[in-house]
Design an enzyme around this catalytic site. Structure first.
Site, mmCIF file in Angstrom:
data_model
loop_
_atom_site.group_PDB
_atom_site.id
_atom_site.type_symbol
_atom_site.label_atom_id
_atom_site.label_comp_id
_atom_site.label_asym_id
_atom_site.label_seq_id
_atom_site.Cartn_x
_atom_site.Cartn_y
_atom_site.Cartn_z
ATOM 1 N N ASP A 29 0.859 -1.192 0.000
ATOM 2 C CA ASP A 29 0.000 0.000 0.000
ATOM 3 C C ASP A 29 0.900 1.250 0.000
ATOM 4 O OD1 ASP A 29 -1.761 2.033 0.474
ATOM 5 O OD2 ASP A 29 -2.528 1.250 2.383
ATOM 6 N N GLU A 79 29.644 9.770 4.344
ATOM 7 C CA GLU A 79 29.812 8.387 4.777
ATOM 8 C C GLU A 79 29.784 7.462 3.563
ATOM 9 O OE1 GLU A 79 25.595 8.451 6.904
ATOM 10 O OE2 GLU A 79 26.293 6.407 6.714
ATOM 11 N N CYS A 111 25.684 10.068 9.593
ATOM 12 C CA CYS A 111 25.019 11.307 9.151
ATOM 13 C C CYS A 111 25.433 12.517 9.975
ATOM 14 C CB CYS A 111 23.500 11.127 9.215
ATOM 15 S SG CYS A 111 22.944 9.638 8.392
ATOM 16 N N THR A 152 13.940 4.068 1.880
ATOM 17 C CA THR A 152 14.464 5.312 2.475
ATOM 18 C C THR A 152 15.824 5.673 1.879
ATOM 19 O OG1 THR A 152 15.433 4.118 4.363
ATOM 20 C CG2 THR A 152 13.207 4.958 4.642
ATOM 21 N N SER A 201 17.174 1.687 15.318
ATOM 22 C CA SER A 201 17.815 2.961 14.959
ATOM 23 C C SER A 201 16.897 4.146 15.271
ATOM 24 C CB SER A 201 18.238 2.969 13.486
ATOM 25 O OG SER A 201 17.122 3.048 12.624
ATOM 26 N N HIS A 233 17.793 16.047 11.570
ATOM 27 C CA HIS A 233 18.264 15.072 10.588
ATOM 28 C C HIS A 233 17.033 14.303 10.099
ATOM 29 C CE1 HIS A 233 20.106 11.847 8.520
ATOM 30 N NE2 HIS A 233 19.730 10.948 9.413
ATOM 31 N N LYS A 242 8.357 12.695 14.441
ATOM 32 C CA LYS A 242 8.402 11.992 15.741
ATOM 33 C C LYS A 242 9.395 12.669 16.677
ATOM 34 C CE LYS A 242 6.989 7.423 14.293
ATOM 35 N NZ LYS A 242 7.235 6.012 14.217
ATOM 36 N N ASN A 276 16.681 10.300 1.737
ATOM 37 C CA ASN A 276 17.764 10.481 2.709
ATOM 38 C C ASN A 276 19.048 10.876 1.980
ATOM 39 O OD1 ASN A 276 19.238 10.522 5.035
ATOM 40 N ND2 ASN A 276 18.902 8.381 5.597
HETATM 41 N N1 CAA Z 1 -0.805 3.377 5.748
HETATM 42 C C1 CAA Z 1 -0.298 4.260 6.641
HETATM 43 N N2 CAA Z 1 0.734 3.969 7.476
HETATM 44 C C2 CAA Z 1 1.265 2.739 7.399
HETATM 45 C C3 CAA Z 1 0.799 1.768 6.496
HETATM 46 C C4 CAA Z 1 -0.294 2.127 5.650
HETATM 47 N N3 CAA Z 1 -0.801 1.275 4.758
HETATM 48 N N4 CAA Z 1 1.540 0.644 6.635
HETATM 49 C C5 CAA Z 1 2.453 0.906 7.626
HETATM 50 N N5 CAA Z 1 2.291 2.155 8.066
HETATM 51 C C6 CAA Z 1 3.084 2.846 9.070
HETATM 52 C C7 CAA Z 1 3.431 1.966 10.280
HETATM 53 O O1 CAA Z 1 2.383 1.949 11.225
HETATM 54 C C8 CAA Z 1 4.683 2.650 10.780
HETATM 55 O O2 CAA Z 1 4.327 3.784 11.515
HETATM 56 P P1 CAA Z 1 4.950 4.021 12.981
HETATM 57 O O3 CAA Z 1 6.457 4.098 12.780
HETATM 58 O O4 CAA Z 1 4.382 5.332 13.391
HETATM 59 O O5 CAA Z 1 4.569 2.875 13.808
HETATM 60 C C9 CAA Z 1 5.352 3.171 9.492
HETATM 61 O O6 CAA Z 1 4.328 3.145 8.486
HETATM 62 C C10 CAA Z 1 6.492 2.293 9.000
HETATM 63 O O7 CAA Z 1 6.005 0.979 8.911
HETATM 64 P P2 CAA Z 1 6.892 -0.225 9.422
HETATM 65 O O8 CAA Z 1 7.393 0.073 10.802
HETATM 66 O O9 CAA Z 1 6.165 -1.493 9.209
HETATM 67 O O10 CAA Z 1 8.072 -0.114 8.343
HETATM 68 P P3 CAA Z 1 9.312 -0.982 8.115
HETATM 69 O O11 CAA Z 1 9.452 -2.086 9.067
HETATM 70 O O12 CAA Z 1 9.269 -1.361 6.674
HETATM 71 O O13 CAA Z 1 10.578 -0.007 8.356
HETATM 72 C C11 CAA Z 1 12.060 1.696 8.884
HETATM 73 C C12 CAA Z 1 10.579 1.338 8.659
HETATM 74 C C13 CAA Z 1 12.567 0.904 10.071
HETATM 75 C C14 CAA Z 1 12.183 3.167 9.194
HETATM 76 C C15 CAA Z 1 12.866 1.342 7.598
HETATM 77 O O14 CAA Z 1 12.456 2.146 6.546
HETATM 78 C C16 CAA Z 1 14.367 1.447 7.755
HETATM 79 O O15 CAA Z 1 15.026 0.531 8.254
HETATM 80 N N6 CAA Z 1 14.973 2.597 7.294
HETATM 81 C C17 CAA Z 1 16.413 2.801 7.351
HETATM 82 C C18 CAA Z 1 16.875 3.163 8.745
HETATM 83 C C19 CAA Z 1 16.499 4.560 9.160
HETATM 84 O O16 CAA Z 1 16.241 5.421 8.354
HETATM 85 N N7 CAA Z 1 16.496 4.779 10.489
HETATM 86 C C20 CAA Z 1 16.206 6.112 11.014
HETATM 87 C C21 CAA Z 1 16.946 6.382 12.303
HETATM 88 S S1 CAA Z 1 18.715 6.182 12.039
HETATM 89 C C22 CAA Z 1 19.170 7.613 11.226
HETATM 90 O O17 CAA Z 1 18.469 8.587 11.231
HETATM 91 C C23 CAA Z 1 20.465 7.612 10.493
HETATM 92 C C24 CAA Z 1 20.190 7.430 9.052
HETATM 93 O O18 CAA Z 1 20.059 8.393 8.298
HETATM 94 C C25 CAA Z 1 20.061 6.075 8.523
#
Ligand code: CAA
Length: 391
Positions: A29, A79, A111, A152, A201, A233, A242, A276
């Site tokens: 979705d 990085e 970052c 991302t 993370s 960031h 958040k 990102n």
């Molecule tokens: N409609 C609306 N919302 C939906 C949805 C839908 N159909 N399906 C899911 N969502 C929402 C979920 O409820 C969730 O929201 P919350 O976080 O508020 O609970 C959100 O969408 C994401 O869904 P998931 O948690 O299921 O997503 P995921 O498991 O696929 O992973 C992530 C999300 C962990 C951020 C992943 O994208 C990831 O690993 N990204 C890379 C790491 C990252 O960016 N980390 C950030 C902190 S570290 C940092 O900042 C350094 C850096 O640059 C990397």
């Protein structure tokens, strides 16, 4: 003495992958991306674009406003560096024709390094006000296909001229910082893609914010109410949302959603459609604030902006700056909007073709021309990278 950012310019790749295309391919979705993580598009670099060509594209317009031999140092934060020994800044130094009387160094901590470079530059200028320092933050965010991080990705470079008597923002002395040795995101030397414990993370990011904020208030005696706009960031825009809600809750501020949006939303607009850009992302957010706020309604002169930098692994820093009178005269808003708008959409297969053809391990390769920018990586010969100025 005021020290800070005198000029700032941002560049990204010429291509993007829409998260609608991505969602259709993965049978997910699309609202998971547009609402759940708050992203619409991610800039995708072709094989002949790397952090050096992105940085040169970001810095070139700044060099139109200053003699190249006035730049006394290049601090290049990344990085996704291109060599384990030679600094990406040395390649950039050559491409931009900078003076030999200039120091160049590459900085790394995930970052966070862009903020570290900016703080280092301000300290160097406070020690010697004649210095004019080019700070670069440039990265290409890349994760394995079919992992949660794949949605991302993105890329971008921000070039900042840091000087005494800056025309855009004075970076104020005093900041709060926080370091902890954690494994939330990392990229071993043999890999071109990052590894991440995604959910963890996001928790470490928010925890680091609370610690850096506490230290910031102790160091500066400033409060939440002293800050007008908040830049974070932005690995994905929902993370910044958040973060701000976490801070609002921590300080016990009673704000409406409209007030929260006013403090943060303008700084998220570019990142939502660029993705990102790791060390650059905080500063893409700052440029987004400058370019997208309705300046007739909200003149930023004299306003205090906060910066929260988070680098996985982890190091975080919270600091502030004050926007300078007349800042609007030196913004490069039209260039930024044109760069973003002129990107070409990729199909998922075209994205994969780019993705799989970036290979830094090759000894000899000539890259086909996909990068339409002013500088490109032409090829690698005998393990040496060759760049060219295209126009
Ligand atoms: N409609 C609306 N919302 C939906 C949805 C839908 N159909 N399906 C899911 N969502 C929402 C979920 O409820 C969730 O929201 P919350 O976080 O508020 O609970 C959100 O969408 C994401 O869904 P998931 O948690 O299921 O997503 P995921 O498991 O696929 O992973 C992530 C999300 C962990 C951020 C992943 O994208 C990831 O690993 N990204 C890379 C790491 C990252 O960016 N980390 C950030 C902190 S570290 C940092 O900042 C350094 C850096 O640059 C990397």
């Amino acid at each position: 003495m005021k020290v800070g950012i005198d000029l700032i310019h941002f560049a990204t790749a010429d291509y993007y992958l829409g998260l609608d295309t991505f969602a259709a391919e993965k049978h997910i979705d699309v609202e998971k991306f547009t609402i759940g993580i708050g992203q619409e598009k991610m800039s995708i670099a072709p094989p002949d674009e790397d952090v050096v060509s992105l940085a040169a594209k970001a810095a070139a317009p700044i060099l139109e406003h200053i003699e190249a031999n006035e730049i006394s140092a290049v601090l290049f934060a990344t990085e996704t560096g291109v060599d384990q020994s030679k600094s990406a800044g040395a390649f950039l130094h050559g491409l931009l024709g900078l003076s030999n009387r200039c120091r160049v160094i590459e900085l790394k901590h995930a970052c966070y390094a862009g903020a570290a470079a900016l703080q280092m530059a301000t300290s160097m200028i406070r020690a010697n006000p004649k210095e004019k320092i080019l700070v670069i933050a440039a990265d290409i965010a890349k994760y394995d296909v079919d992992t949660s991080g794949e949605a991302t990705q993105g890329c971008g470079a921000v070039a900042m001229l840091v000087t005494e008597a800056p025309r855009i923002i004075e970076i104020e002395p005093g900041s709060g910082f926080y370091t902890d040795d954690v494994m939330d995101f990392w990229r071993p030397n043999h890999r071109t893609t990052a590894l991440v414990d995604g959910k963890y993370s996001t928790k470490v990011y928010l925890n680091s914010l609370k610690h850096a904020w506490k230290h910031f208030t102790e160091q500066t005696n400033r409060t939440f109410d002293d800050i007008d706009y908040f830049c974070y960031h932005i690995p994905f825009t929902k993370m910044a949302e958040k973060a701000h809600k976490t801070l609002v809750k921590k300080v016990g501020a009673k704000l409406t959603q409209a007030q929260i949006d006013a403090q943060t939303l303008p700084s998220q607009l570019y990142n939502r459609i660029v993705g990102n850009s790791y060390s650059a992302s905080l500063f893409v957010g700052f440029i987004s604030l400058l370019d997208n706020i309705d300046s007739h309604l909200h003149n930023l002169e004299g306003k205090r902006v906060s910066f929260f930098s988070y680098g996985s692994g982890c190091v975080a820093e919270f600091f502030t700056g004050v926007i300078q009178p007349g800042y609007q005269k030196v913004l490069m808003t039209d260039e930024h909007k044109t760069t973003i708008a002129h990107r070409q959409a990729l199909s998922y297969q075209e994205y994969l073709d780019f993705y799989h053809n970036v290979d830094n391990a090759l000894e000899n390769v000539v890259f086909p021309v996909n990068n339409q920018g002013p500088y490109r990586l032409a090829g690698i010969k005998d393990h040496k990278r060759y760049y060219e100025k295209s126009h």
